[in-house]
Write a protein that holds these residues in place. Structure first.
Motif, PDB file in Angstrom:
ATOM      1  N   VAL A 106       0.859  -1.188   0.000  1.00  0.00           N
ATOM      2  CA  VAL A 106       0.000   0.000   0.000  1.00  0.00           C
ATOM      3  C   VAL A 106       0.892   1.234   0.000  1.00  0.00           C
ATOM      4  O   VAL A 106       1.738   1.391   0.882  1.00  0.00           O
ATOM      5  CB  VAL A 106      -0.920   0.020   1.237  1.00  0.00           C
ATOM      6  CG1 VAL A 106      -1.641   1.356   1.353  1.00  0.00           C
ATOM      7  CG2 VAL A 106      -1.923  -1.120   1.174  1.00  0.00           C
ATOM      8  N   LYS A 107       0.715   2.115  -0.982  1.00  0.00           N
ATOM      9  CA  LYS A 107       1.510   3.339  -1.058  1.00  0.00           C
ATOM     10  C   LYS A 107       0.656   4.540  -0.679  1.00  0.00           C
ATOM     11  O   LYS A 107      -0.299   4.893  -1.392  1.00  0.00           O
ATOM     12  CB  LYS A 107       2.089   3.539  -2.456  1.00  0.00           C
ATOM     13  CG  LYS A 107       2.992   4.764  -2.553  1.00  0.00           C
ATOM     14  CD  LYS A 107       3.430   5.042  -3.979  1.00  0.00           C
ATOM     15  CE  LYS A 107       4.313   6.291  -4.037  1.00  0.00           C
ATOM     16  NZ  LYS A 107       4.603   6.716  -5.427  1.00  0.00           N
ATOM     17  N   LEU A 108       1.015   5.160   0.430  1.00  0.00           N
ATOM     18  CA  LEU A 108       0.337   6.371   0.911  1.00  0.00           C
ATOM     19  C   LEU A 108       1.384   7.445   1.154  1.00  0.00           C
ATOM     20  O   LEU A 108       1.398   8.092   2.201  1.00  0.00           O
ATOM     21  CB  LEU A 108      -0.449   6.063   2.197  1.00  0.00           C
ATOM     22  CG  LEU A 108      -1.518   4.975   2.096  1.00  0.00           C
ATOM     23  CD1 LEU A 108      -2.127   4.681   3.461  1.00  0.00           C
ATOM     24  CD2 LEU A 108      -2.608   5.364   1.101  1.00  0.00           C
ATOM     25  N   ALA A 109       2.262   7.637   0.180  1.00  0.00           N
ATOM     26  CA  ALA A 109       3.429   8.494   0.383  1.00  0.00           C
ATOM     27  C   ALA A 109       3.478   9.721  -0.513  1.00  0.00           C
ATOM     28  O   ALA A 109       4.237  10.647  -0.225  1.00  0.00           O
ATOM     29  CB  ALA A 109       4.720   7.687   0.172  1.00  0.00           C
ATOM     30  N   SER A 110       2.706   9.767  -1.577  1.00  0.00           N
ATOM     31  CA  SER A 110       2.941  10.797  -2.589  1.00  0.00           C
ATOM     32  C   SER A 110       1.733  11.656  -2.905  1.00  0.00           C
ATOM     33  O   SER A 110       1.699  12.324  -3.939  1.00  0.00           O
ATOM     34  CB  SER A 110       3.463  10.142  -3.878  1.00  0.00           C
ATOM     35  OG  SER A 110       4.680   9.467  -3.626  1.00  0.00           O
ATOM     36  N   ASN A 111       0.711  11.627  -2.049  1.00  0.00           N
ATOM     37  CA  ASN A 111      -0.474  12.479  -2.209  1.00  0.00           C
ATOM     38  C   ASN A 111      -1.169  12.282  -3.552  1.00  0.00           C
ATOM     39  O   ASN A 111      -1.678  13.224  -4.151  1.00  0.00           O
ATOM     40  CB  ASN A 111      -0.113  13.956  -1.998  1.00  0.00           C
ATOM     41  CG  ASN A 111       0.459  14.211  -0.622  1.00  0.00           C
ATOM     42  OD1 ASN A 111       0.333  13.391   0.277  1.00  0.00           O
ATOM     43  ND2 ASN A 111       1.096  15.364  -0.450  1.00  0.00           N
ATOM     44  N   GLU A 112      -1.171  11.038  -4.009  1.00  0.00           N
ATOM     45  CA  GLU A 112      -1.841  10.706  -5.266  1.00  0.00           C
ATOM     46  C   GLU A 112      -3.322  10.442  -5.021  1.00  0.00           C
ATOM     47  O   GLU A 112      -3.734  10.133  -3.906  1.00  0.00           O
ATOM     48  CB  GLU A 112      -1.173   9.468  -5.881  1.00  0.00           C
ATOM     49  CG  GLU A 112       0.279   9.704  -6.250  1.00  0.00           C
ATOM     50  CD  GLU A 112       1.138   8.460  -6.176  1.00  0.00           C
ATOM     51  OE1 GLU A 112       2.181   8.422  -6.844  1.00  0.00           O
ATOM     52  OE2 GLU A 112       0.775   7.518  -5.435  1.00  0.00           O
ATOM     53  N   ASN A 113      -4.115  10.545  -6.073  1.00  0.00           N
ATOM     54  CA  ASN A 113      -5.546  10.259  -5.979  1.00  0.00           C
ATOM     55  C   ASN A 113      -5.742   8.744  -5.981  1.00  0.00           C
ATOM     56  O   ASN A 113      -5.419   8.091  -6.973  1.00  0.00           O
ATOM     57  CB  ASN A 113      -6.269  10.897  -7.163  1.00  0.00           C
ATOM     58  CG  ASN A 113      -7.788  10.766  -7.064  1.00  0.00           C
ATOM     59  OD1 ASN A 113      -8.305   9.860  -6.422  1.00  0.00           O
ATOM     60  ND2 ASN A 113      -8.506  11.672  -7.712  1.00  0.00           N
ATOM     61  N   PRO A 114      -6.282   8.162  -4.905  1.00  0.00           N
ATOM     62  CA  PRO A 114      -6.403   6.702  -4.871  1.00  0.00           C
ATOM     63  C   PRO A 114      -7.395   6.143  -5.875  1.00  0.00           C
ATOM     64  O   PRO A 114      -7.346   4.951  -6.188  1.00  0.00           O
ATOM     65  CB  PRO A 114      -6.859   6.425  -3.432  1.00  0.00           C
ATOM     66  CG  PRO A 114      -7.533   7.681  -2.997  1.00  0.00           C
ATOM     67  CD  PRO A 114      -6.773   8.793  -3.665  1.00  0.00           C
ATOM     68  N   LEU A 115      -8.287   6.991  -6.399  1.00  0.00           N
ATOM     69  CA  LEU A 115      -9.228   6.529  -7.424  1.00  0.00           C
ATOM     70  C   LEU A 115      -8.597   6.501  -8.804  1.00  0.00           C
ATOM     71  O   LEU A 115      -9.159   5.909  -9.737  1.00  0.00           O
ATOM     72  CB  LEU A 115     -10.467   7.433  -7.455  1.00  0.00           C
ATOM     73  CG  LEU A 115     -11.401   7.352  -6.255  1.00  0.00           C
ATOM     74  CD1 LEU A 115     -12.581   8.298  -6.442  1.00  0.00           C
ATOM     75  CD2 LEU A 115     -11.899   5.932  -6.037  1.00  0.00           C
ATOM     76  N   GLY A 116      -7.435   7.142  -8.961  1.00  0.00           N
ATOM     77  CA  GLY A 116      -6.795   7.200 -10.275  1.00  0.00           C
ATOM     78  C   GLY A 116      -7.502   8.167 -11.208  1.00  0.00           C
ATOM     79  O   GLY A 116      -8.326   8.980 -10.797  1.00  0.00           O
ATOM     80  N   ALA A 117      -7.183   8.053 -12.469  1.00  0.00           N
ATOM     81  CA  ALA A 117      -7.809   8.904 -13.490  1.00  0.00           C
ATOM     82  C   ALA A 117      -9.217   8.403 -13.782  1.00  0.00           C
ATOM     83  O   ALA A 117      -9.523   7.214 -13.619  1.00  0.00           O
ATOM     84  CB  ALA A 117      -6.972   8.903 -14.759  1.00  0.00           C
ATOM     85  N   SER A 118     -10.064   9.295 -14.235  1.00  0.00           N
ATOM     86  CA  SER A 118     -11.451   8.927 -14.520  1.00  0.00           C
ATOM     87  C   SER A 118     -11.529   7.981 -15.719  1.00  0.00           C
ATOM     88  O   SER A 118     -10.644   7.962 -16.579  1.00  0.00           O
ATOM     89  CB  SER A 118     -12.276  10.181 -14.805  1.00  0.00           C
ATOM     90  OG  SER A 118     -11.983  10.668 -16.108  1.00  0.00           O
ATOM     91  N   PRO A 119     -12.594   7.183 -15.831  1.00  0.00           N
ATOM     92  CA  PRO A 119     -12.778   6.323 -17.009  1.00  0.00           C
ATOM     93  C   PRO A 119     -12.782   7.117 -18.310  1.00  0.00           C
ATOM     94  O   PRO A 119     -12.297   6.616 -19.344  1.00  0.00           O
ATOM     95  CB  PRO A 119     -14.140   5.661 -16.744  1.00  0.00           C
ATOM     96  CG  PRO A 119     -14.273   5.661 -15.252  1.00  0.00           C
ATOM     97  CD  PRO A 119     -13.627   6.945 -14.797  1.00  0.00           C
ATOM     98  N   LEU A 120     -13.322   8.325 -18.293  1.00  0.00           N
ATOM     99  CA  LEU A 120     -13.334   9.148 -19.495  1.00  0.00           C
ATOM    100  C   LEU A 120     -11.904   9.475 -19.928  1.00  0.00           C
ATOM    101  O   LEU A 120     -11.576   9.402 -21.124  1.00  0.00           O
ATOM    102  CB  LEU A 120     -14.113  10.442 -19.251  1.00  0.00           C
ATOM    103  CG  LEU A 120     -14.155  11.422 -20.428  1.00  0.00           C
ATOM    104  CD1 LEU A 120     -14.854  10.795 -21.626  1.00  0.00           C
ATOM    105  CD2 LEU A 120     -14.840  12.724 -20.022  1.00  0.00           C
ATOM    106  N   VAL A 121     -11.056   9.840 -18.992  1.00  0.00           N
ATOM    107  CA  VAL A 121      -9.656  10.118 -19.308  1.00  0.00           C
ATOM    108  C   VAL A 121      -8.996   8.895 -19.929  1.00  0.00           C
ATOM    109  O   VAL A 121      -8.306   8.984 -20.958  1.00  0.00           O
ATOM    110  CB  VAL A 121      -8.891  10.550 -18.040  1.00  0.00           C
ATOM    111  CG1 VAL A 121      -7.381  10.510 -18.277  1.00  0.00           C
ATOM    112  CG2 VAL A 121      -9.316  11.945 -17.614  1.00  0.00           C
ATOM    113  N   GLN A 122      -9.208   7.747 -19.328  1.00  0.00           N
ATOM    114  CA  GLN A 122      -8.571   6.528 -19.825  1.00  0.00           C
ATOM    115  C   GLN A 122      -9.039   6.193 -21.237  1.00  0.00           C
ATOM    116  O   GLN A 122      -8.235   5.774 -22.089  1.00  0.00           O
ATOM    117  CB  GLN A 122      -8.858   5.379 -18.862  1.00  0.00           C
ATOM    118  CG  GLN A 122      -8.258   5.610 -17.478  1.00  0.00           C
ATOM    119  CD  GLN A 122      -8.581   4.491 -16.502  1.00  0.00           C
ATOM    120  OE1 GLN A 122      -8.407   3.315 -16.812  1.00  0.00           O
ATOM    121  NE2 GLN A 122      -9.058   4.842 -15.315  1.00  0.00           N
TER     122      GLN A 122
END
Length: 364
Positions: free
Chosen positions: A37-53
């Motif tokens: 589990v990485k909780l070190a870099s203030n990233e969005n845990p949901l990732g990019a939206s399906p539309l972006v992908q």
């Protein structure tokens, strides 16, 4: 043998490379772990939206083409979304590049910038790399002391950096405080307001910096798509400023600094505001869970308006950090920010937050 170190600019010789959060792959390789589990870099845990992908997949056939060097479409969409002139926008390879562009345009060896203790490490990095002077103002309750900052401004001061909210503490400057500060800052001193975590803030006294740019021509606001929009891997950020400042920044900006995939993703992310809203709601729930867990464990923390929480573990944080690594949980020690007893923890998915709390409880 040639002494290449002595040949470098003095400001660069004094720098240490920026240390990012430990990658998952590195920890898995070092300790033979899985399910890290990485909780070190203030990233969005949901990732990019399906539309972006989906939009990124559509762009794959065009990888041989250069990007739009002017970022025309993104600028126009941002202009409409933010309610600012196109001429006020500068697009960067992450907001970090925008900060560097400002330093390159306005800082030199005869002037200085002012930063706060515990503020984002990139501010002193871009200042010292130019060879400019640096004044660090002691923090007040881990937050930027704007009164002391104002008193420190002198004839050499060209730029003041304010992170709102601040990384790594999560503290924020209130609207009344910021406006009072801007009213008193000399017009020839740029105030760089870094709002990388703007979307996450729900505090009623938090200011929207972009709404102030028209009134204060020396104010520059930076934001990013790396956090709430979930595009950290693609590196796209922007600044809103007086058009003359934007023009100068664009003169030193590298051609094609934002790649096509980044521009495509940012455009789609602006459309996917439902995904941003979901990310914000998840963050609020996770923040409540982590602060509650800290209270239960008897640990102090710095109240945060971002997507992370800085926790005081009561002694040197490195042994706790190392023990968490061996349990497959990556957080961020922040001794480099003069907070050796603290760990910064990104708000993750519910199961990731629970995993961290369980690991921390066992370590302590």
């Amino acid at each position: 043998m040639t002494d290449f170190l002595s040949m470098a600019l003095p400001g660069i010789r004094e720098l240490q490379p920026y240390q990012p959060g430990k990658p998952v792959e590195e920890l898995e390789r070092e300790l033979g772990l899985t399910n890290v589990v990485k909780l070190a870099s203030n990233e969005n845990p949901l990732g990019a939206s399906p539309l972006v992908q989906a939009r990124l997949i559509e762009m794959l056939p065009d990888l041989a083409r250069y990007p739009d060097g002017s970022a025309w479409l993104l600028k126009h969409n941002l202009s409409e979304f933010l309610g600012v002139p196109v001429a006020s926008l500068t697009i960067g390879n992450g907001s970090n590049e925008v900060l560097e562009l400002l330093a390159r345009v306005y800082l030199h060896t005869a002037n200085e910038s002012i930063v706060s203790q515990h503020s984002f490490i990139v501010y002193p990095l871009v200042t010292r790399a130019i060879g400019a002077g640096l004044t660090i103002i002691p923090a007040r309750n881990f937050a930027q002391d704007l009164d002391a900052t104002l008193k420190a401004i002198n004839s050499r001061t060209r730029m003041v950096f304010i992170a709102n909210p601040n990384n790594p503490t999560g503290t924020w400057v209130r609207e009344k405080e910021l406006i009072g500060f801007l009213d008193d800052v000399p017009e020839n001193v740029l105030v760089v307001l870094d709002e990388a975590y703007f979307e996450y803030v729900s505090e009623p006294d938090y200011p929207d910096g972009i709404s102030l740019v028209a009134k204060y021509p020396n104010l520059v606001v930076t934001r990013t798509f790396s956090k709430a929009y979930g595009l950290a891997a693609l590196r796209v950020g922007y600044a809103v400023s007086h058009p003359d400042i934007a023009d100068l920044m664009n003169r030193v900006r590298q051609p094609f600094n934002a790649n096509t995939m980044a521009l495509t993703a940012a455009l789609a992310a602006l459309e996917a505001q439902d995904h941003v809203a979901e990310s914000i709601a998840l963050n609020q729930e996770g923040m409540a869970f982590l602060t509650g867990a800290c209270t239960e464990l008897g640990l102090d923390y710095v109240p945060s308006a971002g997507n992370f929480l800085t926790i005081d573990v009561g002694s040197d944080a490195i042994p706790v950090y190392d023990a968490l690594l061996h349990l497959g949980v990556i957080v961020r020690p922040i001794g480099i920010y003069e907070m050796p007893n603290h760990l910064r923890v990104t708000i993750g998915l519910p199961e990731e937050n629970q995993r961290f709390v369980d690991a921390l409880r066992s370590v302590l």
